[in-house]
Every structure is written in structure tokens, then in C-alpha cells.
Motif scaffolding. Structure first.
Motif, PDB file in Angstrom:
ATOM      1  N   SER A  32       0.880  -1.133  -0.035  1.00 12.96           N
ATOM      2  CA  SER A  32       0.080  -0.116  -0.085  1.00 12.96           C
ATOM      3  C   SER A  32       1.006   1.296   0.022  1.00 12.96           C
ATOM      4  O   SER A  32       0.559   2.234  -0.792  1.00 12.96           O
ATOM      5  CB  SER A  32      -1.037   0.081   1.324  1.00 12.96           C
ATOM      6  N   THR A  96      -6.183   5.636   4.259  1.00 12.65           N
ATOM      7  CA  THR A  96      -6.107   6.043   2.828  1.00 12.65           C
ATOM      8  C   THR A  96      -6.258   7.567   2.806  1.00 12.65           C
ATOM      9  O   THR A  96      -6.721   8.196   3.522  1.00 12.65           O
ATOM     10  CB  THR A  96      -7.727   5.404   2.254  1.00 12.65           C
ATOM     11  N   SER A 104     -10.007   1.327  -7.721  1.00 13.10           N
ATOM     12  CA  SER A 104      -8.770   1.180  -6.973  1.00 13.10           C
ATOM     13  C   SER A 104      -7.570   1.868  -7.634  1.00 13.10           C
ATOM     14  O   SER A 104      -7.050   1.254  -8.734  1.00 13.10           O
ATOM     15  CB  SER A 104      -8.125  -0.097  -6.492  1.00 13.10           C
ATOM     16  N   ARG A 137      -5.418  -4.776  -1.622  1.00  9.32           N
ATOM     17  CA  ARG A 137      -6.343  -3.995  -1.271  1.00  9.32           C
ATOM     18  C   ARG A 137      -7.473  -4.476  -0.861  1.00  9.32           C
ATOM     19  O   ARG A 137      -8.434  -3.751   0.056  1.00  9.32           O
ATOM     20  CB  ARG A 137      -6.781  -3.225  -2.610  1.00  9.32           C
TER      21      ARG A 137
END
Length: 183
Positions: A32, A96, A104, A137
Motif C-alpha cells: 500500500s 487512505t 482502486s 487492497r
């Protein structure tokens, strides 16, 4: 008949139940961070271009494709405005930059970069990279499966266009294209 959101939340619960080991979650968080704003893919493309002169154009295409796919994903997010999954039993496992979920952008930029890197890394490795990001994700609970599927589709499209443009502008001998020359 359950709604799409209920089906997708059930899928997220199953992924979390079978994959939420600390090492896997830490790896997903690392992916991420690497994929945030396509920064890791941009950096990898630039480093690759600096150290691998034979594939310099492909490495630069990796950066360009990642940037283009990320931008496309963000543009679609701002139009669609779907919010991220929210369920008491599925707290997000990563932060996020926004509450917007579809598509995404991580899946967009990673898939585009993976497609661009295929000449250097091979199809299996590139596919594995895109798949790992897509699954991360979902495990982190920051996207619905349809968000990730849309991101992969956008990224694959941008990556394919990037590769096609690169191939069109590369002469048969592999040297730099003389784009300014007239026939």
C-alpha cells in the motif's frame, strides 16, 4: 436476493478470515505504501532506466504508464464518488488519502506498471505483482472487489496502450526512434 454490496462485503470478510495473518497484513501495508500515488512504480521505472540501459525506454514507460493509470483512476473516482467499504466487523487495516473507493488507483497504477515491465520481468512475475497489489487492497478492507476489478481493467488498458506506443516508436534495430524524420 442480496445486493452487490452485501456480496462484496461477504467476499471481503472471507478474504480477511483466511488471510489476516500479521505477516500477510504487514506485506499488504508495505504494498500500500509503495503504491501510494504510484510513487513506488515511478521510482522503480526511473531507477530501472538509470541502471538498465538496454531497457531504458521500457523502464521509463513503466513510470509513464503508472502516472497515466493513476491519473485515470483518480479522475474516475471523482466522477463516481463511491465511498470505501464500511462495516463494523471490517475495519480498514490501512489509512487512505480519501474516502473514495471506485476504482482502486493502486490497482490502476500497479497493473499499468506490471504490463509495462513485462519485457524485463516476464509475464508471470508481472501478473504476480498486479495480483498481489489487487489482493492487498481487499485484505486491507479499503476497496470492494469491483473497485479492484475496475482498477485492474483501467491499468491493463493504460499499460497496453503505453506498450503499443512504445513499440510503434521503436525502430526494428532497437535504437532510438527518429520521430522527427519525414518519409
Amino acid at each position: 436476493m442480496p445486493s452487490l454490496v452485501h456480496v462484496e462485503l461477504a467476499a471481503l470478510r472471507a478474504i480477511r478470515r483466511y488471510s489476516a495473518h500479521s505477516v500477510v497484513v504487514d506485506g499488504a501495508r508495505g504494498l500500500s505504501h509503495f503504491g501510494e500515488h504510484a510513487a513506488g512504480w515511478i521510482a522503480l521505472g526511473l531507477v530501472g532506466a538509470a541502471v538498465d540501459r538496454t531497457h531504458r525506454r521500457e523502464w521509463l514507460a513503466t513510470s509513464v504508464g503508472a502516472i497515466g493509470a493513476h491519473a485515470a483512476g483518480v479522475a474516475v473516482k471523482r466522477v463516481v464518488r463511491r465511498t470505501r467499504p464500511l462495516s463494523d466487523d471490517l475495519p480498514p487495516l490501512a489509512r487512505t488519502p480519501s474516502r473514495l473507493s471506485f476504482p482502486s488507483a493502486h490497482a490502476c497504477s500497479t497493473t499499468a506498471a506490471a504490463v509495462a515491465m513485462t519485457p524485463m520481468l516476464g509475464h508471470r512475475t508481472s501478473t504476480g505483482i498486479a495480483g498481489a497489489m489487487a489482493l492487498s487492497r481487499l485484505l486491507l478492507g479499503v476497496h470492494y472487489p469491483s473497485d479492484v476489478a475496475a482498477g485492474v481493467a483501467i491499468g491493463a488498458t493504460v499499460g497496453a496502450v503505453t506498450r503499443r506506443l512504445l513499440a510503434r516508436n521503436t525502430p526494428a534495430d532497437g535504437g532510438p526512434a527518429d520521430i522527427g524524420r519525414r518519409a
